[in-house]
Scaffold this motif. Structure first.
Motif, mmCIF file in Angstrom:
data_model
loop_
_atom_site.group_PDB
_atom_site.id
_atom_site.type_symbol
_atom_site.label_atom_id
_atom_site.label_comp_id
_atom_site.label_asym_id
_atom_site.label_seq_id
_atom_site.Cartn_x
_atom_site.Cartn_y
_atom_site.Cartn_z
ATOM 1 N N GLY A 1 38.247 32.695 40.921
ATOM 2 C CA GLY A 1 38.545 33.045 39.537
ATOM 3 C C GLY A 1 40.034 33.310 39.351
ATOM 4 O O GLY A 1 40.618 32.957 38.327
ATOM 5 N N ASP A 2 40.651 33.895 40.378
ATOM 6 C CA ASP A 2 42.086 34.198 40.276
ATOM 7 C C ASP A 2 42.950 32.935 40.295
ATOM 8 O O ASP A 2 44.042 32.924 39.734
ATOM 9 C CB ASP A 2 42.507 35.172 41.378
ATOM 10 C CG ASP A 2 41.968 36.582 41.114
ATOM 11 O OD1 ASP A 2 41.894 36.966 39.928
ATOM 12 O OD2 ASP A 2 41.608 37.275 42.076
ATOM 13 N N THR B 1 27.551 31.720 41.839
ATOM 14 C CA THR B 1 27.850 31.495 40.431
ATOM 15 C C THR B 1 27.888 29.995 40.216
ATOM 16 O O THR B 1 28.657 29.293 40.868
ATOM 17 C CB THR B 1 29.212 32.113 40.042
ATOM 18 O OG1 THR B 1 29.195 33.494 40.390
ATOM 19 C CG2 THR B 1 29.468 31.975 38.551
ATOM 20 N N PRO C 1 27.165 27.166 36.858
ATOM 21 C CA PRO C 1 26.597 26.801 35.548
ATOM 22 C C PRO C 1 25.423 25.833 35.731
ATOM 23 O O PRO C 1 25.391 25.078 36.707
ATOM 24 C CB PRO C 1 27.763 26.113 34.840
ATOM 25 C CG PRO C 1 28.989 26.598 35.535
ATOM 26 C CD PRO C 1 28.582 26.804 36.973
ATOM 27 N N PHE D 1 25.522 22.165 37.079
ATOM 28 C CA PHE D 1 25.979 22.009 38.462
ATOM 29 C C PHE D 1 24.986 22.607 39.456
ATOM 30 O O PHE D 1 25.229 22.587 40.659
ATOM 31 C CB PHE D 1 27.344 22.680 38.639
ATOM 32 C CG PHE D 1 28.436 21.983 37.868
ATOM 33 C CD1 PHE D 1 29.095 20.890 38.420
ATOM 34 C CD2 PHE D 1 28.788 22.398 36.595
ATOM 35 C CE1 PHE D 1 30.092 20.231 37.712
ATOM 36 C CE2 PHE D 1 29.775 21.745 35.883
ATOM 37 C CZ PHE D 1 30.434 20.666 36.434
ATOM 38 N N LYS E 1 21.555 24.010 45.896
ATOM 39 C CA LYS E 1 22.028 25.369 45.628
ATOM 40 C C LYS E 1 20.857 26.340 45.501
ATOM 41 O O LYS E 1 20.897 27.439 46.039
ATOM 42 C CB LYS E 1 22.885 25.400 44.363
ATOM 43 C CG LYS E 1 24.267 24.789 44.574
ATOM 44 C CD LYS E 1 25.151 24.972 43.345
ATOM 45 C CE LYS E 1 26.504 24.299 43.574
ATOM 46 N NZ LYS E 1 27.297 24.243 42.341
ATOM 47 N N MET F 1 26.061 34.149 31.963
ATOM 48 C CA MET F 1 26.289 32.722 32.142
ATOM 49 C C MET F 1 26.710 32.415 33.575
ATOM 50 O O MET F 1 27.511 33.122 34.160
ATOM 51 C CB MET F 1 27.335 32.236 31.148
ATOM 52 C CG MET F 1 26.749 32.186 29.745
ATOM 53 S SD MET F 1 27.732 31.197 28.632
ATOM 54 C CE MET F 1 28.964 32.388 28.172
ATOM 55 N N GLY G 1 36.151 38.157 45.196
ATOM 56 C CA GLY G 1 36.772 36.927 45.679
ATOM 57 C C GLY G 1 36.004 35.667 45.345
ATOM 58 O O GLY G 1 36.159 34.645 45.998
ATOM 59 N N GLY G 2 35.145 35.712 44.315
ATOM 60 C CA GLY G 2 34.375 34.533 43.940
ATOM 61 C C GLY G 2 34.915 33.878 42.679
ATOM 62 O O GLY G 2 36.116 33.976 42.379
ATOM 63 N N ALA G 3 34.012 33.211 41.964
ATOM 64 C CA ALA G 3 34.407 32.475 40.765
ATOM 65 C C ALA G 3 34.808 33.412 39.621
ATOM 66 O O ALA G 3 35.461 32.993 38.674
ATOM 67 C CB ALA G 3 33.263 31.568 40.324
ATOM 68 N N ILE G 4 34.390 34.667 39.694
ATOM 69 C CA ILE G 4 34.731 35.630 38.653
ATOM 70 C C ILE G 4 35.992 36.369 39.098
ATOM 71 O O ILE G 4 36.015 36.962 40.176
ATOM 72 C CB ILE G 4 33.577 36.653 38.437
ATOM 73 C CG1 ILE G 4 32.208 35.971 38.361
ATOM 74 C CG2 ILE G 4 33.840 37.525 37.213
ATOM 75 C CD1 ILE G 4 31.943 35.125 37.149
ATOM 76 N N SER G 5 37.040 36.321 38.269
ATOM 77 C CA SER G 5 38.314 36.933 38.665
ATOM 78 C C SER G 5 38.252 38.443 38.523
ATOM 79 O O SER G 5 37.408 39.000 37.819
ATOM 80 C CB SER G 5 39.461 36.376 37.830
ATOM 81 O OG SER G 5 39.364 36.859 36.501
ATOM 82 N N GLU G 6 39.182 39.079 39.204
ATOM 83 C CA GLU G 6 39.338 40.532 39.147
ATOM 84 C C GLU G 6 39.446 40.989 37.685
ATOM 85 O O GLU G 6 38.817 41.958 37.268
ATOM 86 C CB GLU G 6 40.627 40.879 39.907
ATOM 87 C CG GLU G 6 40.824 42.326 40.226
ATOM 88 C CD GLU G 6 39.784 42.858 41.206
ATOM 89 O OE1 GLU G 6 39.701 44.061 41.299
ATOM 90 O OE2 GLU G 6 39.050 42.057 41.834
ATOM 91 N N GLN H 1 38.373 39.432 34.960
ATOM 92 C CA GLN H 1 37.078 39.279 34.272
ATOM 93 C C GLN H 1 36.130 40.421 34.636
ATOM 94 O O GLN H 1 35.380 40.903 33.798
ATOM 95 C CB GLN H 1 36.449 37.919 34.616
ATOM 96 C CG GLN H 1 37.115 36.763 33.879
ATOM 97 C CD GLN H 1 36.664 35.404 34.409
ATOM 98 O OE1 GLN H 1 36.547 35.197 35.611
ATOM 99 N NE2 GLN H 1 36.401 34.475 33.515
#
Lengths: 77, 250
Positions: free
Chosen positions: A57-58, B96, B98, B101, B106, B151, B196-201, B203
């Motif tokens: 995400g970063d 994570t 969508p 995908f 998965k 989502m 450390g995944g698809a979601i940022s700090e 977010q």
């Protein structure tokens, strides 16, 4: 290895309303009207599928243009 | 009523904790030992599991390295166990993705870890009669897929919804053996699973604002709920999902 042009086209595919021709390597994508967190997640998933690279995400946040993001993908390869 | 009065005590109980090398599992193992339980910790990584074992208080604890998605290793783990009064199924994996995908692969990889492994472990424990009468089983589920539908969280959420459903079937069937089965359903908890995944700090920080209590959970917030469900204080509680989420699903 996919070219920048191919990357831009894959990137543009994640949008539904935005005209793909509107998106170029220099597009500052966070400013697009349709940009959303879901499209962000879709771009990350597309990169995983096409390049087997797990962007974070970063990485999305710190990229300004589509080309910046392409360079991040290359750096992870 | 002296200072020793504690209806939540786990004194005299042996409790198996999976996923005990990090996050909620690790904290649960530590807290159970502080409440007087003998704890059997299991996980895949030997060094990290040893670290958990070294943090347990009191005597009589043990560890068992196992990859719970492998049938042989599950059977060895169950074979090594004498008898249990509690089981906490914490081992889990995040994802994570969508919907467009979310390929079959998965779903398979997440369901293997989050659904099939804990269900098969419980099945073997029951079949081999390793669970004492009045035992308590706690699955770590999630609000995701049960009360919350963020989502990109479908694959993970569906695995947790399946777990929640099986918990109720197990609660009903195993009641005949006086075994109780419940879940805890946490909201977002500060562990490696969400970092450390698809979601940022950034977010995550925005998401935190949606929590009435204005923070994500800590592993001990969840461990304390698990202790309640393991203890005799919850003797009449079965088939229940205990939501621990800072109020986010209100």
């Amino acid at each position: 290895m996919k070219t920048l042009e191919e990357f831009v086209s894959l990137f543009a595919e994640q949008f539904d309303e935005t005209d793909p021709n509107e998106i170029t390597a220099n597009t500052e994508f966070h400013d697009l009207d349709e940009w959303s967190s879901l499209i962000g997640l879709s771009v990350i998933a597309m990169v995983d599928e096409e390049f087997e690279v797990a962007l974070k995400g970063d990485d999305m946040r710190s990229s300004i243009t589509v080309e910046d993001l392409y360079n991040k993908v290359l750096a992870h390869l | 009523m002296g200072v020793s009065y504690n209806p939540f005590s786990l004194e005299g109980k042996t409790v198996l904790v999976t996923g005990a090398s990090s996050g909620i599992g690790q904290e649960t193992a530590i807290q159970c030992s502080k409440m007087g339980a003998k704890v059997i910790v299991t996980a895949r990584n030997e060094d990290r599991l040893k670290e958990t074992l070294s943090q347990l208080e009191g005597e009589g604890h043990s560890m068992f390295i196992a990859e719970l998605t492998q049938q042989e290793e599950l059977e060895k783990l169950v074979g090594s166990i004498n008898v249990l009064n509690g089981v906490v199924l914490c081992a889990g994996k995040g994802m994570t993705s969508p919907f467009p995908f979310s390929t079959r692969g998965k779903y398979d990889s997440i369901f293997e870890v989050n659904f099939f492994a804990p269900i098969e472990l419980l099945r073997l424990l029951v079949k081999k009669k390793k669970l004492e009468k009045d035992s308590s089983v706690v699955f770590v589920s999630s609000i995701g897929g049960v009360d919350s539908f963020q989502m990109g969280n479908g694959v993970y959420g569906a695995s947790k919804a399946a777990l929640n459903s099986m918990m109720k079937f197990c609660a009903k069937e195993l009641a005949a053996k006086k075994i109780r089965v419940n879940t805890v359903n946490p909201g977002m908890v500060n562990t490696k699973l969400i970092q450390g995944g698809a979601i940022s700090e950034e977010q995550h920080k925005m998401d935190m604002e949606k929590y009435p209590l204005k923070r994500y959970g800590e592993p001990e917030d969840i461990a304390y709920g698990i202790i309640y469900l393991l203890s005799d204080a919850s003797s009449w509680v079965t088939g229940h999902s205990l939501v621990i989420d800072g109020g986010v699903t209100i």
